[in-house]
Design a protein around this motif. Sequence first.
Motif: not given
Lengths: 441, 253
Positions: B105-106, B121-122, B114-116, A439-440
């Motif tokens: 945040v993630n 959305d971010f 919680l899901e990333p 995700f990064i």
Amino acid sequence: MNKEFRKKAEQVFENNAQLSHGKLIEEQLRASAFQLFLENGFPNKKQEDWKYTNLNFLNNIEFEFSEQLNDSDLESKQINDFLLSKNNEFLLVFVNGFFSKKLSNLHLDGYDNIIIGSLIDAVQFDKNYHNFLGSSLDKLNDGFTLFNTSFFRDGAFVYIPENFILDKPIHVLHISDARHNTFISNQRNLILASNGAQVKIIETSYQIGDKPSFYNTITEIFADTDSVVDYYKYQNEEKELYYIGTTQIVQFANSVLNSSTFTLRPHFVRNNLNSLINGDYCESNFKGFYFLNNNEFADNHTLADHASPNSNSNEVYRGIINDTATAVFNGKILVRPDAQKTNAYQSNKNILLSDEATLNTKPQLEIFADDVKCSHGATSGTIDEESLFYLRSRGISEAIARSLLLSAFADELINEIKIPELKIKIKNQISKSLNIPEFIV
Amino acid sequence: MSMLKIENLSVNVADKSILRGLNLEVNAGEIHAIMGPNGTGKSTLANVMAGRSGYDILEGKIEFDGQNLMDMSPEERSRSGLFLAFQYPVEIPGVSNANFMKTAVNETRKARQLEPLDAMDFLTMMRERAKLVEMESSFLNRSVNEGFSGGEKKRNEIFQMAMLEPKLAVLDETDSGLDIDALKIVSNGVNILRNENNAFIVITHYQRLLSYIVPDFVHVMFDGRIVKSGGKELAIKLEENGYDWIKQEINGY
Ligand SMILES: Nc1ncnc2c1ncn2[C@@H]1O[C@H](COP(=O)(O)OP(=O)(O)OP(=O)(O)O)[C@@H](O)[C@H]1O
Ligand SMILES: [Mg+2]
């Protein structure tokens, strides 16, 4: 060099003399190189340039010479992972020093006056090309160069005509086939960029199979007036490949050389990168990044040889060294008496992640002109604790915070890569090595 | 139950006694201001709360939301809702603000099972929160604080706070170096974010900030201790009279 190896070498040398089509260089040049090699052998730690390079593998492993092309049991899909792109590169594949037409992918239709292929074909086409061979190397007479000159049988040949701007990069892929034999391979590449030509070359080296192997390769690049040569090396081979590669560039007036060397998790790599600045107003950029874990070894020796005035050389190498790995950096700047108004800059920054990691970094400045600007700096340190705490104080785990800081350290060099496919490949490899979650990126 | 309870906290730095038996209690919905002369240990208190290393905790405890802060790593403290806006934010070349916040945040969401957030959305969230402190979106692509002016760094701290939505935020001299407009923007950000479930500790030298962020309590820190507490009028009195009268009061008994 033990007796047996010497005998083997003499035998192979004799055999090669009988091969007419293998005669790429003057017999006299070949013979005198071999003579010198027999007298001096391979380099050793007593020689300044090899002080920090452990060459014990030459004694401990019994190598045989690679004497012919053997690609009959190799298929394209076995080398798929090594490619940068399926159709967006000219691919030249060499197996243990021999050109494999079968595995290469050249699709040169529409590119009329350029030549991309094997050295043998090129020299048969125009004998003049062979005059270039070795001409850049007259002062390089260390053992590996002599050994290469004595034994290379083929390599990549590239000729870019005047003012031609080649759109796609040329990928020279060295495959060391170590499935059945323990080979020494020699290869000699020759790149000619004519006046005003622009070309991008990528060299990679991979091993298939699990025996040890030794690849000794030399690339000679002639960058004529006003030409721009981008030269990349990407090294990411964890198998037992011993790789020694020399690149000798000769630059003429107004030419630009952009060299970038990325060495990620290699087993053993020694790069010699030398640029002879032989004309006014040249630019020579050397960039490099290495990332080493476990017991890995990477050694970069570079030389910016200013033989003409008004030129710039700019060198930035960075490295991350972990575990018991060893990195060597030796950056030499030579400014000859005529090379007034030279600007030479050099920097080597390192992050050591373990107490047992070893770094030998040394600038070497030899300046014989007086109107010159030169600066250099080498640093080694650990990860910045302040930055680490800042990231952690925002909820980022220590491990990821470290990875972020390390990849930022690498990014400055990676972001400059002009070939998108190569950039992505290197970025992914670094993320993987640093365990950066998806995700990064 | 109070949100934060600090009891008898004594801390040394490099064998020097800095905090000497400090007590402080903060409840949800409250804003506390801490004032006090230079070098009395205000930032030390903030750093010890955030979990910076290099401090010897000799005595005392810090309870946050019923948990013992001392047992937690800096990232765990942050994930459980504690935020420190630093007096001197560091510059981190090569790490973009956006990437930094996405990771923060993630990682925090992950810790809360919680899901990333997905990329869209971010991005929406980041733009919205940047607007809150009137930070141009070009700042999001720049390296964290690198080349930011003093005021821009402080604004970036409040932006990060807005992204992480902490329960308790400690603002360490966030007003220093801000011009009047920026001061209003930053205070406005805080006022929008405040609600009955969160709390703020505002460390400042100036009553000026406190006319924008109106505190429920003002504490005076001196020599590693809170020596006087009062309402917002205490800040006005300090601004007018300085700290001498407090020193006299302390020496009086
Ligand atoms: N690493 C350190 N080594 C030695 N002394 C330190 C260290 N860190 C802080 N101190 C000292 O601790 C004392 C308290 O510092 P602190 O930063 O907490 O003060 P402060 O109240 O925040 O002051 P200011 O209002 O100037 O920000 C100072 O005297 C400072 O010099
Ligand atoms: Mg302070």
